[in-house]
Design an enzyme around this catalytic site. Structure first.
Site, PDB file in Angstrom:
ATOM      1  N   ASP A  13      36.241  50.056  30.329  1.00 24.14           N
ATOM      2  CA  ASP A  13      35.319  48.911  30.386  1.00 24.14           C
ATOM      3  C   ASP A  13      35.835  47.802  31.298  1.00 24.14           C
ATOM      4  O   ASP A  13      35.467  46.634  31.143  1.00 24.14           O
ATOM      5  CB  ASP A  13      35.060  48.335  28.979  1.00 24.14           C
ATOM      6  CG  ASP A  13      34.658  49.396  27.977  1.00 24.14           C
ATOM      7  OD1 ASP A  13      33.723  50.149  28.271  1.00 24.14           O
ATOM      8  OD2 ASP A  13      35.287  49.481  26.907  1.00 24.14           O
ATOM      9  N   LYS A  16      34.739  49.173  36.579  1.00 25.66           N
ATOM     10  CA  LYS A  16      34.887  50.098  37.700  1.00 25.66           C
ATOM     11  C   LYS A  16      33.580  50.317  38.450  1.00 25.66           C
ATOM     12  O   LYS A  16      33.562  50.392  39.678  1.00 25.66           O
ATOM     13  CB  LYS A  16      35.423  51.443  37.188  1.00 25.66           C
ATOM     14  CG  LYS A  16      36.832  51.362  36.605  1.00 25.66           C
ATOM     15  CD  LYS A  16      37.295  52.687  36.040  1.00 25.66           C
ATOM     16  CE  LYS A  16      36.570  53.076  34.760  1.00 25.66           C
ATOM     17  NZ  LYS A  16      36.833  52.162  33.624  1.00 25.66           N
ATOM     18  N   GLY A  40      30.282  54.513  30.457  1.00 29.03           N
ATOM     19  CA  GLY A  40      29.139  53.769  30.966  1.00 29.03           C
ATOM     20  C   GLY A  40      29.565  52.836  32.070  1.00 29.03           C
ATOM     21  O   GLY A  40      30.324  51.905  31.849  1.00 29.03           O
ATOM     22  N   HIS A  41      29.136  53.109  33.306  1.00 22.26           N
ATOM     23  CA  HIS A  41      29.457  52.237  34.427  1.00 22.26           C
ATOM     24  C   HIS A  41      28.269  51.313  34.685  1.00 22.26           C
ATOM     25  O   HIS A  41      27.175  51.767  35.007  1.00 22.26           O
ATOM     26  CB  HIS A  41      29.783  53.062  35.673  1.00 22.26           C
ATOM     27  CG  HIS A  41      31.120  53.725  35.594  1.00 22.26           C
ATOM     28  ND1 HIS A  41      31.675  54.435  36.628  1.00 22.26           N
ATOM     29  CD2 HIS A  41      32.039  53.758  34.598  1.00 22.26           C
ATOM     30  CE1 HIS A  41      32.872  54.886  36.270  1.00 22.26           C
ATOM     31  NE2 HIS A  41      33.095  54.501  35.039  1.00 22.26           N
ATOM     32  N   GLN A 224      36.558  55.838  32.034  1.00 19.88           N
ATOM     33  CA  GLN A 224      37.438  55.347  30.966  1.00 19.88           C
ATOM     34  C   GLN A 224      38.590  54.537  31.582  1.00 19.88           C
ATOM     35  O   GLN A 224      38.433  53.964  32.647  1.00 19.88           O
ATOM     36  CB  GLN A 224      37.946  56.499  30.096  1.00 19.88           C
ATOM     37  CG  GLN A 224      36.921  57.117  29.177  1.00 19.88           C
ATOM     38  CD  GLN A 224      36.204  58.285  29.791  1.00 19.88           C
ATOM     39  OE1 GLN A 224      36.727  59.016  30.615  1.00 19.88           O
ATOM     40  NE2 GLN A 224      34.966  58.482  29.403  1.00 19.88           N
TER      41      GLN A 224
END
Length: 423
Positions: A13, A16, A40-41, A224
């Site tokens: 988180d 990225k 989740g990006h 991650q």
């Protein structure tokens, strides 16, 4: 041409997706090398927030080719949902998105097995996202998995049925109450597979090697964070893949001597989702303020993130393991207006002060040692140049650069791609 890497240095988180989006204009190819749809990006631009799970974060750029590497695990159902989300923005993903034949597929029963396994652990659960990631990697290493290339072969459905039957036996073994309708799940799965087969499948290691030879620039995108690495993270509260720089070599087929820059991303503070040790976690109103101001909720799961001060011991460790060459500090704007800032510079362990990350960082084994800093009061979100930074922010950055011995090249002052300041 060398392959550059972009990695998260904490428990994920870190931001990225935003930085890949910012950097994509410098690269011809963006390649995702590990993880699955539990990542989740989040990207934000033109007033719209986008959340990607499996698709590389360069997909919104007209010229970039986006590769899903062999180290990734793909859930066809989730993947198709992502494609549907791109349709409204007229993204030509059939032209811009290609998938390694060696990437493994998450089956409906992988998700069920994940839920059964986590439920059976009771209070000892590790905080799985229940997306089927762990069981899929288990089948990969157990040499039972189904890969993207299998979809091009006759009889792949028979292979699917044999593996799904095995999974159901394992689910029953856990002896927990898991309610599901596998027929319904499989109908959705097989429909999604047909849509997935409309995309281009490649031998990704060959594709990337030829791209390098032809002078194409490549950015490898991790998911991650490094502290969730299966080998070097806070095991067993980790993900099931190698999230560190080495994972880019195995997850894309890139040789170690072909790695160029290693961009490391970290927040100006620390967050963690799910279970596991976290030495600098705050349980007071300061931690609550970080969570509120920083909107600290999982992009995919919606789970609240635990918040705390920056852990320099852990950050030095991940910089070392990854061979980081440039740093990017995210969410500096969140800390504006705090009475003071703290940075963990060491741990107390067994009566001694240590500056390295030990085998066990559970609270009974380590206590953080803090250094305090004056905080800035200015709103950073409207700043566009480092010359506008308040003195206190510059002092914070200078201290981190000196301790880490790596330059901080980017400071993010907001979620939008325009709120990115290069130093």
């Amino acid at each position: 041409m060398a392959v550059d890497l972009l990695l998260g240095l904490q428990w994920g988180d870190e931001g990225k997706g935003k930085i890949v989006d910012v950097l994509t204009s410098n690269y011809n190819i963006i390649a995702r090398f590990q993880g699955g749809p539990n990542a989740g990006h989040t990207l934000e631009f033109d007033g719209i927030k986008h959340v990607l799970r499996t698709i590389p974060s360069g997909i919104f750029h007209e010229e970039s080719i986006n590769v899903i590497g062999n180290g990734v695990v793909i859930d066809p159902v989730v993947f198709v949902q992502e494609l549907d989300g791109l349709d409204q923005f007229k993204i030509d993903y059939k032209k811009k998105l290609i998938i390694s034949r060696k990437a493994h597929i998450i089956l409906p029963t992988h998700r069920l097995l994940d839920a059964a396994s986590e439920t059976s652990k009771g209070k000892a659960k590790i905080g799985s996202t229940l997306k089927g990631i762990g069981p899929t990697y288990m089948d990969k290493t157990g040499r039972n998995g189904i890969r993207i290339g299998d979809l091009e072969m006759d009889g792949w459905k028979e292979k699917y049925r044999a593996l799904a039957n095995k999974h159901e036996a394992l689910i029953n073994f856990h002896d927990v109450d898991i309610q599901y309708d596998l027929n319904e799940m499989e109908e959705e799965f097989f429909t999604a597979v047909e849509r997935l087969k409309e995309l281009t499948f490649i031998d990704s290691e060959e594709y990337l090697q030829q791209a390098q030879k032809s002078g194409k620039s490549i950015l490898a995108e991790g998911a991650q964070g490094s502290l969730l690495d299966i080998d070097f993270g806070t095991y067993p509260f980790v993900t099931s893949s190698n999230t560190t720089a080495a994972g880019a070599c195995t997850g894309l087929g890139v040789a170690p001597n072909q790695i160029g820059e290693v961009y490391g991303i970290f927040k100006a503070y620390t967050t963690r989702v799910g279970s596991g040790p976290y030495p600098t976690e705050l349980f007071d109103e300061i931690g609550e303020k970080m969570a509120k101001v920083g909107h600290e909720f999982g992009a995919v799961t919606g789970r609240p993130r635990r918040c705390g001060w920056l852990d320099l011991v852990a950050l030095k460790y991940t910089c070392q393991v990854n061979g980081v060459t440039q740093l990017m500090m995210m969410k500096g704007d969140v800390l504006s207006g705090f009475k003071e800032l703290k940075v963990c510079t060491a741990y107390k362990s067994n009566g001694k002060e240590i500056e390295h990350l030990p085998y066990n960082i559970e609270p009974e084994n380590v206590t953080p040692v803090y250094k305090s800093f004056a905080c800035w009061k200015e709103d950073l979100t409207k700043m566009t140049d480092p010359s506008q930074f308040p003195k206190e922010l510059n002092e914070y950055i200078d201290f981190l650069e000196k301790e880490l011995e790596i330059p901080i090249k980017i400071v993010s002052v907001g979620p939008d791609r325009t709120q990115t300041i290069h130093r």
